[in-house]
Design a protein around this motif. Structure first.
Motif: not given
Ligand SMILES: Nc1nc2c(ncn2[C@@H]2O[C@H](COP(=O)(O)OP(=O)(O)O)[C@@H](O)[C@H]2O)c(=O)[nH]1
Ligand SMILES: [Mg+2]
Length: 698
Positions: A522-528, A531, A561, A563-564
């Motif tokens: 899981n490479e989601i940053f910023g909560g797109s 969780r 992965t 990522y967005d």
């Protein structure tokens, strides 16, 4: 039946390649010793030791049988073992009960593949042994040639104590090289030899062979060596003593001659066994486990009784029959004992001796003897039964894993209900079989050492338990994977009435090394993607991967992965993200160069050298890669890696190519890419099956 003391017992394994005449010679020995009242015959299906209906029908020994005879006040427990490659595991298991072995060698064919194998078993168990060059009445049988062959394989320790009188159809007796007398037999007669002087035409040969024997006997014993140097020979008693010592030390393997079929030579063999082979108490002992440590237990008549179960049979009438060897103490009829392997109590009601299929009641059995008992509840092969105070267990033999599996299918619902139970009863008597359900193909698989092995189970299921099943080649457990990368979006959006569904993810897919199965990152940053929806994304991928992409096989060795993505406050749900992930998976597979994987097996073939060329050519045709070659004597070992799909009919093909003189072992090694040509066929077949299914469903 009489009770015998340990010193008067001989447990002899009769071993050799299939058709070397073990069952027939056993019949001859039994008749000669008066244990049967006529000479029985494999071809008539009336021998004591081939009593099973499959054995009679197929005229081969499938499983070891035990028969008892008395000779010169000595009790002989004769273990008649199988010699065919696919049943040879049973021979190994049965030899744990033997204290010596008669290795039969065909007078025409000499040492064969299974001869080498049983020799190695005997070596493992440190069994003193003698060689019988048998079937000497046959056309083209040749004692000298067979002997040369035996010595080439087993060394000069194989030394004749007899030479034959007459050749082929004229073979009628033996010269005893110890006593320097001749013994002739009436063909198909009582097996007793008529003593006379050595025929003039054999005097020279007998003299030379006698000298060779005496030298061999003297070699291992300083006192005898000295006597031999002084006198140039040894008196008969000293030869006998020296031979007994040499045989026990496995320094000498005496060679004898016979025609089991015509009962020529039997008495001489019985004399040898009674006089030269060791009693159970005279051997070094057996390995046992006590408090976790391995040690050697000397067989002894005193102390608490202790037994090792070396065989179990499933008799359709009597139920389970347990065969055991007493290694310590004296076992009494009706004794209550503990099964130390399973921590269960058992009662030995109707203590018996096995005489083929019949059990003869006996009051007690001394250390070293072999017994049988019916209807034990918990006990299986490999278990230890003992009285209080004997806190050690015997070490069960390890059998190799099966080399071939078939799918079995019940013919009707009724058969299906009873199949599992019946198969399990057969498995109790044959621990080299495996029965399991393939989690992926959902087929019931029955695995054994060869096709015939599995076919016999099918026949028994029908005859013994009335369960009808059919055999099919098992489905190959193909897998799918990827060879490239993908970077894709999966978006699920649906607007129906009130609530909509919305899920959206971007994933990367990449290959992993073989055997790594699956990774998710899981490479989601910023909560797109919030969780709490990430597990749904993973689940969607995993579920989709389970059904593959190309041909419906599970995907392995890949990494995903996420990522967005994006989400909707009201319409996003776990289900929506799962469906989005499925779409992403499908899209990724388009890009990531999907490929099929197939299981590749390690195969080891053992065959007479003359077949090596043909076998290698054949393996090439099966997409095999040779990984090793080795010759031992006249046997060729070939090791190769071959796709499982090419090995489905190998057993019968190998038998046809080598007239049944070869054997093979096979086990799974790794997965590898299916070549283009085969892959196209598999994919087409899967598509066809799928459309068929859908039509059926409609
Ligand atoms: N000519 C001849 N045939 C034999 C002899 N012993 C066994 N046979 C035959 O060889 C075949 C195999 O014998 P069998 O005792 O079942 O061999 P096993 O597989 O070693 O037990 C049968 O057809 C027997 O009749 C023998 O001494 N001479
Ligand atoms: Mg046999």
């Amino acid at each position: 039946m009489k009770v015998y003391e340990s010193k008067d017992i001989r447990n002899v394994g009769v071993v050799g390649h299939g058709d070397s005449g073990k069952t027939t010679l056993t019949a001859g020995l039994l008749f000669t010793a008066g244990a049967t009242n006529r000479l029985t015959c494999v071809d008539e299906g009336n021998t004591v030791t081939d009593f099973d209906e499959e054995e009679i029908q197929r005229k081969i020994t499938i499983s070891t049988a035990i028969a008892v005879a008395e000779w010169k006040k000595i009790k002989l427990n004769i273990l008649d073992t199988p010699g065919y490659n696919i049943f040879i595991n049973d021979t190994r298991a049965a030899l744990t009960a033997a204290d010596s072995a008669l290795v039969l060698v065909d007078g025409v064919s000499g040492v064969e593949v299974q001869t080498e194998k049983v020799w190695a078993f005997a070596e493992d168990f440190k069994l003193p042994r003698a060689i019988v060059i048998n079937r000497l009445d046959r056309e083209r049988a040749d004692f000298d040639r067979a002997l040369a062959n035996v010595q080439e394989s087993f060394g000069r320790a194989a030394v004749p104590i007899q030479i034959p009188i007459g050749k082929e159809r004229e073979f009628k007796g033996v010269v005893d090289l110890i006593r320097m007398k001749s013994y002739t037999f009436t063909p198909d007669g009582d097996g007793k030899g008529k003593e006379a002087d050595i025929p003039a035409d054999l005097a020279d040969a007998a003299g030379k062979a006698h000298e060779a024997l005496v030298e061999m006997v003297a070699e291992g014993n300083d006192a005898l060596m000295e006597e031999f140097f002084e006198k140039g020979t040894l008196p008969v008693e000293h030869i006998v003593d020296g031979l007994r010592q040499g045989v026990r030390e496995m320094r000498i393997f005496p060679v004898m001659c016979a025609s089991g079929f015509h009962n020529v030579g039997s008495e001489a063999i019985l004399n040898f066994v009674a006089e030269t082979f060791p009693a159970p108490t005279e051997r070094d002992g057996v390995p046992v486990l006590e408090n976790g440590a391995e040690k050697i237990h000397k067989v002894s008549d005193t102390g608490p009784c202790s037994m090792f179960v070396f065989k179990t049979s499933a008799d359709p009438f009597a139920g389970r029959i347990t065969y055991f060897k007493v290694y310590n103490g004296v076992v009494k009829n009706d004794a209550a004992v503990q099964n130390l392997t399973r921590s269960a109590g058992e009662r030995l009601a109707h203590l018996s001796l096995p005489m083929g299929k019949t059990l003869q009641a006996i009051t007690e059995l001394h250390a070293g003897d072999i017994g049988a008992v019916a209807k034990l509840k918990e006990t299986l092969t490999g278990d230890t039964l003992a009285d209080k105070g004997a806190n050690y267990t015997y070490i069960p033999v390890k059998l190799p894993e099966p080399s071939i599996a078939f799918a079995i299918e019940a013919k009707s619902r009724n058969d299906e209900d009873r199949m599992g139970n019946a198969v399990h009863r057969i498995l109790e008597e044959d621990q080299s079989l495996r029965f399991y359900r393939d989690p992926q193909t959902r087929e019931f698989l029955l695995a054994g050492a060869g096709q015939q092995h599995v076919e016999i189970v099918v026949s028994r299921l029908k005859k013994r338990y009335g369960v009808d099943v059919t055999l099919k080649a098992p489905k190959i457990p193909y897998r799918e994977t990827i060879r490239g990368f993908a970077d894709v979006q999966g978006r699920h959006k649906k607007q129906t009435g009130g609530h909509g569904q919305f899920g959206d993810c971007w994933i990367k897919m990449e290959p992993l090394p073989r055997g790594e199965k699956f990774q998710f990152a899981n490479e989601i940053f910023g909560g797109s993607i919030p969780r709490n929806f990430i597990p749904a994304v993973e689940k969607g991928i995993v579920e989709a991967a389970e059904n593959g992409f190309l041909a419906g096989f599970p995907m392995v060795d890949f990494k995903v992965t996420v990522y967005d993505g994006s989400y909707h406050d009201v319409d996003s749900s776990e289900l929506a993200f799962k469906l989005a992930a499925r779409k992403a998976f499908k899209a990724a597979m388009q890009q990531a160069k999907p490929a099929l994987l197939e299981p590749v097996m390690n195969v080891e073939i053992q065959a007479p050298v003359e077949y090596a060329g043909d076998l290698m050519g054949d393996l090439n045709g099966r997409r095999g890669r040779i990984s090793g070659m080795e010759t031992k004597g006249s046997t060729q070992f070939i090791r190769a890696q071959v796709p499982m799909a090419e090995m489905l009919n190998y057993q019968s093909d190998l038998t046809a190519m080598t007239q049944g003189r070869a054997s093979f072992l096979m086990e799974f090694d790794h997965y590898d890419y299916v070549p283009q040509l085969q892959a196209e066929k598999i994919i087409a077949a899967a598509k066809a099956a799928k459309t068929g299914e859908e039509e059926e469903e409609e």
